[in-house]
Design an enzyme around this catalytic site. Structure first.
Site, PDB file in Angstrom:
ATOM      1  N   ILE A  70       0.844  -1.197   0.000  1.00 34.00           N
ATOM      2  CA  ILE A  70       0.000   0.000   0.000  1.00 34.00           C
ATOM      3  C   ILE A  70       0.881   1.249   0.000  1.00 34.00           C
ATOM      4  O   ILE A  70       2.029   1.200   0.438  1.00 34.00           O
ATOM      5  CB  ILE A  70      -0.949  -0.024   1.230  1.00 34.00           C
ATOM      6  CG1 ILE A  70      -1.931   1.158   1.216  1.00 34.00           C
ATOM      7  CG2 ILE A  70      -0.182  -0.063   2.553  1.00 34.00           C
ATOM      8  CD1 ILE A  70      -3.066   1.029   2.233  1.00 34.00           C
ATOM      9  N   CYS A  71       0.324   2.346  -0.545  1.00 38.24           N
ATOM     10  CA  CYS A  71       0.924   3.678  -0.430  1.00 38.24           C
ATOM     11  C   CYS A  71       2.217   3.794  -1.240  1.00 38.24           C
ATOM     12  O   CYS A  71       2.199   3.626  -2.457  1.00 38.24           O
ATOM     13  CB  CYS A  71       1.122   3.997   1.059  1.00 38.24           C
ATOM     14  SG  CYS A  71       1.401   5.741   1.414  1.00 38.24           S
ATOM     15  N   ALA A  72       3.342   4.062  -0.606  1.00 34.45           N
ATOM     16  CA  ALA A  72       4.604   4.189  -1.340  1.00 34.45           C
ATOM     17  C   ALA A  72       5.166   2.829  -1.768  1.00 34.45           C
ATOM     18  O   ALA A  72       5.955   2.745  -2.712  1.00 34.45           O
ATOM     19  CB  ALA A  72       5.635   4.917  -0.482  1.00 34.45           C
ATOM     20  N   PHE A  82       0.150   5.286  -3.711  1.00 34.90           N
ATOM     21  CA  PHE A  82      -0.108   6.652  -3.259  1.00 34.90           C
ATOM     22  C   PHE A  82      -0.137   7.569  -4.493  1.00 34.90           C
ATOM     23  O   PHE A  82       0.709   7.430  -5.376  1.00 34.90           O
ATOM     24  CB  PHE A  82       0.988   7.097  -2.283  1.00 34.90           C
ATOM     25  CG  PHE A  82       0.652   8.371  -1.579  1.00 34.90           C
ATOM     26  CD1 PHE A  82      -0.397   8.416  -0.669  1.00 34.90           C
ATOM     27  CD2 PHE A  82       1.349   9.544  -1.847  1.00 34.90           C
ATOM     28  CE1 PHE A  82      -0.736   9.605  -0.019  1.00 34.90           C
ATOM     29  CE2 PHE A  82       1.018  10.734  -1.203  1.00 34.90           C
ATOM     30  CZ  PHE A  82      -0.027  10.761  -0.300  1.00 34.90           C
ATOM     31  N   SER A 104      -2.991  -0.890  -2.696  1.00 40.39           N
ATOM     32  CA  SER A 104      -3.922   0.158  -2.281  1.00 40.39           C
ATOM     33  C   SER A 104      -3.166   1.479  -2.125  1.00 40.39           C
ATOM     34  O   SER A 104      -1.958   1.545  -2.339  1.00 40.39           O
ATOM     35  CB  SER A 104      -4.634  -0.272  -1.000  1.00 40.39           C
ATOM     36  OG  SER A 104      -5.640   0.640  -0.649  1.00 40.39           O
TER      37      SER A 104
END
Ligand SMILES: *[C@@H]1O[C@H](CO)[C@@H](O)[C@H](O)[C@H]1NC(C)=O
Length: 316
Positions: free
Chosen positions: A235-237, A257, A283
Protein backbone atom coordinates in the site's frame (compact mmCIF):
# COMPACT_ATOMS: atom_id res chain seq x y z
CA UNK A 1 -11.62 -2.20 26.34
CA UNK A 2 -10.27 -2.52 28.92
CA UNK A 3 -8.24 0.56 27.87
CA UNK A 4 -11.14 2.93 28.53
CA UNK A 5 -11.67 1.43 32.00
CA UNK A 6 -7.98 1.87 32.76
CA UNK A 7 -8.29 5.53 31.74
CA UNK A 8 -11.40 5.98 33.89
CA UNK A 9 -9.71 4.42 36.94
CA UNK A 10 -6.73 6.78 36.83
CA UNK A 11 -7.28 9.72 39.19
CA UNK A 12 -4.43 11.75 37.75
CA UNK A 13 -6.06 11.62 34.34
CA UNK A 14 -9.50 12.31 35.77
CA UNK A 15 -8.19 15.47 37.46
CA UNK A 16 -6.41 16.69 34.32
CA UNK A 17 -9.49 16.24 32.13
CA UNK A 18 -11.83 17.79 34.73
CA UNK A 19 -9.55 20.83 34.97
CA UNK A 20 -9.42 21.00 31.16
CA UNK A 21 -13.22 21.02 30.99
CA UNK A 22 -13.70 23.54 33.80
CA UNK A 23 -11.28 25.94 32.08
CA UNK A 24 -13.29 25.75 28.88
CA UNK A 25 -10.61 23.96 26.87
CA UNK A 26 -11.15 21.06 24.44
CA UNK A 27 -11.50 17.46 25.59
CA UNK A 28 -12.40 14.47 23.48
CA UNK A 29 -12.97 10.73 23.55
CA UNK A 30 -13.79 7.94 21.09
CA UNK A 31 -15.26 4.42 21.12
CA UNK A 32 -15.93 3.15 24.68
CA UNK A 33 -14.18 6.13 26.32
CA UNK A 34 -16.99 8.74 26.03
CA UNK A 35 -19.28 6.48 28.09
CA UNK A 36 -16.75 4.72 30.30
CA UNK A 37 -14.47 7.69 31.10
CA UNK A 38 -15.94 11.12 30.24
CA UNK A 39 -19.52 10.10 31.06
CA UNK A 40 -18.72 8.52 34.40
CA UNK A 41 -16.63 11.57 35.34
CA UNK A 42 -19.77 13.66 34.73
CA UNK A 43 -18.16 15.66 31.93
CA UNK A 44 -20.90 15.15 29.35
CA UNK A 45 -23.84 16.28 31.49
CA UNK A 46 -26.40 18.12 29.34
CA UNK A 47 -24.24 17.66 26.22
CA UNK A 48 -24.85 15.78 22.99
CA UNK A 49 -22.34 12.97 22.67
CA UNK A 50 -21.74 9.70 20.82
CA UNK A 51 -19.71 6.53 21.43
CA UNK A 52 -19.29 2.89 20.33
CA UNK A 53 -22.79 1.44 19.64
CA UNK A 54 -22.59 -1.16 22.43
CA UNK A 55 -21.91 1.62 24.98
CA UNK A 56 -24.73 3.96 23.94
CA UNK A 57 -27.05 2.74 26.68
CA UNK A 58 -24.43 3.37 29.33
CA UNK A 59 -23.76 6.80 27.79
CA UNK A 60 -27.45 7.69 27.87
CA UNK A 61 -27.33 7.96 31.66
CA UNK A 62 -24.70 10.72 31.50
CA UNK A 63 -25.28 12.54 28.16
CA UNK A 64 -27.80 13.13 25.38
CA UNK A 65 -26.84 10.39 22.95
CA UNK A 66 -26.66 11.00 19.19
CA UNK A 67 -25.56 8.66 16.39
CA UNK A 68 -23.24 11.12 14.58
CA UNK A 69 -19.86 9.72 13.52
CA UNK A 70 -18.25 12.74 15.22
CA UNK A 71 -20.15 15.00 17.62
CA UNK A 72 -19.09 18.32 19.05
CA UNK A 73 -21.01 20.06 21.81
CA UNK A 74 -19.34 22.93 23.57
CA UNK A 75 -15.72 21.92 24.11
CA UNK A 76 -16.47 18.17 24.17
CA UNK A 77 -15.82 16.11 21.04
CA UNK A 78 -16.83 12.46 20.87
CA UNK A 79 -16.75 9.75 18.21
CA UNK A 80 -17.66 6.09 17.64
CA UNK A 81 -14.86 3.65 16.82
CA UNK A 82 -11.83 2.66 14.71
CA UNK A 83 -13.62 3.45 11.44
CA UNK A 84 -14.45 7.00 12.57
CA UNK A 85 -11.04 7.73 14.10
CA UNK A 86 -9.69 9.59 11.09
CA UNK A 87 -12.71 11.89 10.78
CA UNK A 88 -12.49 12.47 14.52
CA UNK A 89 -8.79 13.34 14.33
CA UNK A 90 -9.36 15.73 11.44
CA UNK A 91 -12.18 17.36 13.46
CA UNK A 92 -9.68 17.87 16.29
CA UNK A 93 -7.21 19.47 13.86
CA UNK A 94 -9.99 21.79 12.69
CA UNK A 95 -10.77 22.85 16.26
CA UNK A 96 -7.12 23.46 17.05
CA UNK A 97 -5.87 25.00 13.78
CA UNK A 98 -8.89 25.88 11.63
CA UNK A 99 -10.54 24.50 8.52
CA UNK A 100 -7.68 25.19 6.14
CA UNK A 101 -5.19 23.08 8.10
CA UNK A 102 -7.80 20.35 8.54
CA UNK A 103 -8.32 20.20 4.76
CA UNK A 104 -4.57 20.12 4.21
CA UNK A 105 -4.24 17.14 6.56
CA UNK A 106 -7.34 15.35 5.24
CA UNK A 107 -6.45 15.55 1.52
CA UNK A 108 -3.49 13.13 1.41
CA UNK A 109 -5.21 10.75 3.86
CA UNK A 110 -7.68 9.66 1.11
CA UNK A 111 -10.50 9.02 3.58
CA UNK A 112 -13.59 7.06 2.61
CA UNK A 113 -16.25 9.64 1.82
CA UNK A 114 -19.38 7.48 2.00
CA UNK A 115 -20.46 5.03 4.67
CA UNK A 116 -23.26 3.27 2.88
CA UNK A 117 -22.77 -0.33 3.98
CA UNK A 118 -20.13 -1.30 1.43
CA UNK A 119 -16.50 -0.91 0.44
CA UNK A 120 -15.31 -1.16 -3.15
CA UNK A 121 -12.58 -3.51 -4.31
CA UNK A 122 -11.51 -3.55 -7.98
CA UNK A 123 -10.77 -7.11 -8.97
CA UNK A 124 -9.02 -8.42 -12.09
CA UNK A 125 -8.13 -12.04 -12.95
CA UNK A 126 -10.46 -13.10 -10.19
CA UNK A 127 -9.59 -16.22 -8.22
CA UNK A 128 -10.42 -17.57 -4.78
CA UNK A 129 -7.57 -17.12 -2.31
CA UNK A 130 -6.84 -20.22 -0.27
CA UNK A 131 -4.68 -20.66 2.79
CA UNK A 132 -3.69 -23.02 5.54
CA UNK A 133 -6.54 -23.39 8.07
CA UNK A 134 -5.57 -20.01 9.54
CA UNK A 135 -4.07 -17.51 7.04
CA UNK A 136 -0.48 -16.82 8.05
CA UNK A 137 0.51 -13.26 7.23
CA UNK A 138 3.82 -11.41 7.40
CA UNK A 139 3.74 -7.62 7.96
CA UNK A 140 7.24 -6.10 7.76
CA UNK A 141 7.79 -2.71 9.42
CA UNK A 142 10.80 -0.36 9.36
CA UNK A 143 11.75 3.11 10.60
CA UNK A 144 9.59 5.51 8.59
CA UNK A 145 6.73 3.05 7.96
CA UNK A 146 3.28 4.68 7.90
CA UNK A 147 1.86 3.85 11.34
CA UNK A 148 -1.82 4.02 10.43
CA UNK A 149 -1.32 1.61 7.54
CA UNK A 150 0.81 -0.81 9.55
CA UNK A 151 -1.58 -0.82 12.51
CA UNK A 152 -4.76 -1.05 10.41
CA UNK A 153 -3.45 -4.07 8.53
CA UNK A 154 -2.35 -5.80 11.76
CA UNK A 155 -5.52 -4.85 13.67
CA UNK A 156 -8.05 -5.88 11.01
CA UNK A 157 -6.29 -9.17 10.23
CA UNK A 158 -6.00 -10.06 13.92
CA UNK A 159 -9.72 -9.27 14.34
CA UNK A 160 -10.26 -11.82 11.55
CA UNK A 161 -8.15 -14.26 13.62
CA UNK A 162 -5.40 -14.52 11.02
CA UNK A 163 -1.94 -15.35 12.34
CA UNK A 164 -0.07 -12.08 11.87
CA UNK A 165 3.70 -11.87 12.30
CA UNK A 166 5.06 -8.32 12.54
CA UNK A 167 8.74 -8.31 11.59
CA UNK A 168 11.24 -5.47 11.93
CA UNK A 169 13.38 -4.73 8.89
CA UNK A 170 16.25 -3.34 10.91
CA UNK A 171 18.37 -4.44 13.82
CA UNK A 172 15.93 -3.61 16.63
CA UNK A 173 12.38 -4.74 17.37
CA UNK A 174 11.28 -1.16 18.01
CA UNK A 175 10.82 1.08 14.99
CA UNK A 176 9.97 4.78 14.81
CA UNK A 177 7.16 5.21 12.32
CA UNK A 178 6.63 8.16 9.95
CA UNK A 179 4.83 10.37 12.53
CA UNK A 180 7.07 9.36 15.44
CA UNK A 181 4.80 6.62 16.80
CA UNK A 182 6.93 3.77 18.16
CA UNK A 183 5.92 0.27 17.16
CA UNK A 184 7.41 -2.93 18.54
CA UNK A 185 7.70 -5.87 16.14
CA UNK A 186 7.19 -9.50 17.21
CA UNK A 187 10.57 -10.51 15.81
CA UNK A 188 13.36 -9.42 13.47
CA UNK A 189 12.93 -10.15 9.77
CA UNK A 190 15.85 -12.64 9.77
CA UNK A 191 13.92 -14.77 12.23
CA UNK A 192 10.60 -14.32 10.39
CA UNK A 193 12.26 -15.24 7.08
CA UNK A 194 12.77 -18.83 8.32
CA UNK A 195 9.04 -19.46 7.90
CA UNK A 196 6.68 -19.28 4.96
CA UNK A 197 3.53 -17.19 4.73
CA UNK A 198 0.27 -17.28 2.82
CA UNK A 199 0.59 -13.51 2.34
CA UNK A 200 3.32 -10.90 2.72
CA UNK A 201 1.88 -7.40 2.95
CA UNK A 202 3.83 -4.13 3.04
CA UNK A 203 2.65 -0.93 4.72
CA UNK A 204 3.80 2.33 3.10
CA UNK A 205 5.57 5.45 4.37
CA UNK A 206 8.45 6.83 2.35
CA UNK A 207 11.28 5.89 4.72
CA UNK A 208 9.76 2.48 5.42
CA UNK A 209 9.28 1.66 1.74
CA UNK A 210 12.88 2.69 1.02
CA UNK A 211 14.14 0.43 3.82
CA UNK A 212 12.06 -2.46 2.40
CA UNK A 213 13.48 -1.92 -1.11
CA UNK A 214 17.02 -1.92 0.33
CA UNK A 215 16.55 -5.13 2.36
CA UNK A 216 17.96 -8.05 0.42
CA UNK A 217 16.24 -10.48 2.82
CA UNK A 218 12.82 -8.93 2.25
CA UNK A 219 13.21 -8.55 -1.51
CA UNK A 220 14.28 -12.21 -1.77
CA UNK A 221 11.34 -13.25 0.36
CA UNK A 222 8.96 -11.30 -1.90
CA UNK A 223 10.49 -12.78 -5.04
CA UNK A 224 10.19 -16.28 -3.59
CA UNK A 225 6.57 -15.50 -2.66
CA UNK A 226 5.82 -14.52 -6.26
CA UNK A 227 7.75 -17.44 -7.81
CA UNK A 228 6.02 -19.98 -5.58
CA UNK A 229 2.64 -18.55 -6.61
CA UNK A 230 1.72 -17.22 -3.18
CA UNK A 231 0.02 -13.93 -2.31
CA UNK A 232 1.65 -10.54 -1.73
CA UNK A 233 0.52 -6.97 -1.42
CA UNK A 234 1.53 -3.39 -0.70
CA UNK A 235 0.00 0.00 0.00
CA UNK A 236 0.92 3.68 -0.43
CA UNK A 237 4.60 4.19 -1.34
CA UNK A 238 5.42 0.46 -1.29
CA UNK A 239 3.89 -0.71 -4.60
CA UNK A 240 5.91 1.94 -6.46
CA UNK A 241 9.14 1.87 -4.41
CA UNK A 242 9.41 -1.84 -3.55
CA UNK A 243 7.33 -4.02 -5.89
CA UNK A 244 7.77 -2.10 -9.17
CA UNK A 245 11.58 -1.75 -9.21
CA UNK A 246 12.02 -5.42 -8.31
CA UNK A 247 9.79 -6.60 -11.16
CA UNK A 248 6.99 -7.73 -8.85
CA UNK A 249 4.28 -5.78 -10.69
CA UNK A 250 5.21 -7.16 -14.12
CA UNK A 251 2.08 -7.75 -16.20
CA UNK A 252 -0.14 -6.70 -13.31
CA UNK A 253 -2.42 -3.81 -12.54
CA UNK A 254 -1.80 -1.98 -9.29
CA UNK A 255 -2.43 1.24 -7.45
CA UNK A 256 -0.28 3.31 -5.06
CA UNK A 257 -0.11 6.65 -3.26
CA UNK A 258 -1.29 9.30 -5.79
CA UNK A 259 2.07 11.12 -5.94
CA UNK A 260 3.80 7.79 -6.72
CA UNK A 261 1.51 6.43 -9.40
CA UNK A 262 3.70 7.84 -12.18
CA UNK A 263 6.24 5.16 -11.21
CA UNK A 264 3.82 2.31 -11.99
CA UNK A 265 4.45 0.69 -15.37
CA UNK A 266 0.70 0.11 -15.78
CA UNK A 267 -1.17 2.97 -14.06
CA UNK A 268 -4.56 2.15 -15.61
CA UNK A 269 -6.06 1.21 -12.21
CA UNK A 270 -4.16 3.90 -10.28
CA UNK A 271 -7.35 5.68 -9.20
CA UNK A 272 -8.94 2.60 -7.61
CA UNK A 273 -8.80 2.48 -3.80
CA UNK A 274 -8.01 -1.25 -3.62
CA UNK A 275 -6.92 -3.39 -6.57
CA UNK A 276 -6.72 -7.19 -6.54
CA UNK A 277 -5.03 -8.69 -9.60
CA UNK A 278 -4.86 -12.46 -9.20
CA UNK A 279 -2.57 -13.01 -6.22
CA UNK A 280 -1.50 -9.38 -5.86
CA UNK A 281 -3.29 -6.74 -3.79
CA UNK A 282 -2.42 -3.01 -3.71
CA UNK A 283 -3.92 0.16 -2.28
CA UNK A 284 -3.41 3.93 -1.95
CA UNK A 285 -2.82 5.38 1.51
CA UNK A 286 -3.78 5.72 5.19
CA UNK A 287 -7.47 6.36 4.43
CA UNK A 288 -7.73 3.26 2.24
CA UNK A 289 -5.84 0.98 4.61
CA UNK A 290 -8.93 -0.40 6.40
CA UNK A 291 -10.55 -1.24 3.06
CA UNK A 292 -7.27 -2.81 1.94
CA UNK A 293 -7.14 -5.01 5.04
CA UNK A 294 -10.85 -5.85 4.74
CA UNK A 295 -10.29 -6.89 1.12
CA UNK A 296 -7.59 -9.32 2.32
CA UNK A 297 -10.07 -10.73 4.87
CA UNK A 298 -12.65 -11.03 2.10
CA UNK A 299 -10.26 -12.88 -0.24
CA UNK A 300 -9.24 -15.42 2.42
CA UNK A 301 -12.36 -15.70 4.57
CA UNK A 302 -15.26 -14.41 2.48
CA UNK A 303 -17.42 -11.32 2.13
CA UNK A 304 -19.58 -11.99 5.21
CA UNK A 305 -16.59 -12.04 7.53
CA UNK A 306 -15.17 -8.85 6.01
CA UNK A 307 -18.51 -7.06 6.29
CA UNK A 308 -18.96 -8.20 9.89
CA UNK A 309 -15.59 -6.68 10.80
CA UNK A 310 -16.27 -3.51 8.75
CA UNK A 311 -19.51 -2.98 10.68
CA UNK A 312 -17.96 -3.70 14.08
CA UNK A 313 -15.27 -1.11 13.30
CA UNK A 314 -17.81 1.48 12.07
CA UNK A 315 -16.14 1.61 8.66
CA UNK A 316 -19.30 1.28 6.58
C1 LIG B 1 -2.22 7.22 36.75
O1 LIG B 1 -1.22 7.24 35.74
C2 LIG B 1 0.03 7.83 36.17
C3 LIG B 1 0.93 7.92 34.97
O2 LIG B 1 1.24 6.64 34.49
C4 LIG B 1 0.60 7.00 37.28
O3 LIG B 1 1.79 7.58 37.72
C5 LIG B 1 -0.40 6.92 38.40
O4 LIG B 1 0.09 6.07 39.42
C6 LIG B 1 -1.75 6.43 37.93
N1 LIG B 1 -2.70 6.55 39.02
C7 LIG B 1 -3.55 5.61 39.36
C8 LIG B 1 -4.47 5.93 40.49
O5 LIG B 1 -3.59 4.54 38.77
Amino acid sequence: MPGATNLKDNNTLENIVKKQASEGRLYAAICAAPAVALGSWGLLKGLKATCYPAFMEQLSSSATTVESRVQQDGTAITSRGPGTAMEYSVALVEQLFGKERADEVAGPLLMLSKHDGQFIVTELNKLQWTSSSVPKILVPIADGSEEMEAVMIIDVLRRAKAEVVVASVGNKLEIVASRKVKLVADMLLDEAAKHSYDLIVLPGGLGGAQAFADSETLVNLLKKQSESDRYYGAICASPALVLEPHGLLKGKKATAFPAMCNKLSDPSEAESRVVVDGKLITSRGPGTSIEFALAIVEKFLGHEKALEIAKAMLVV
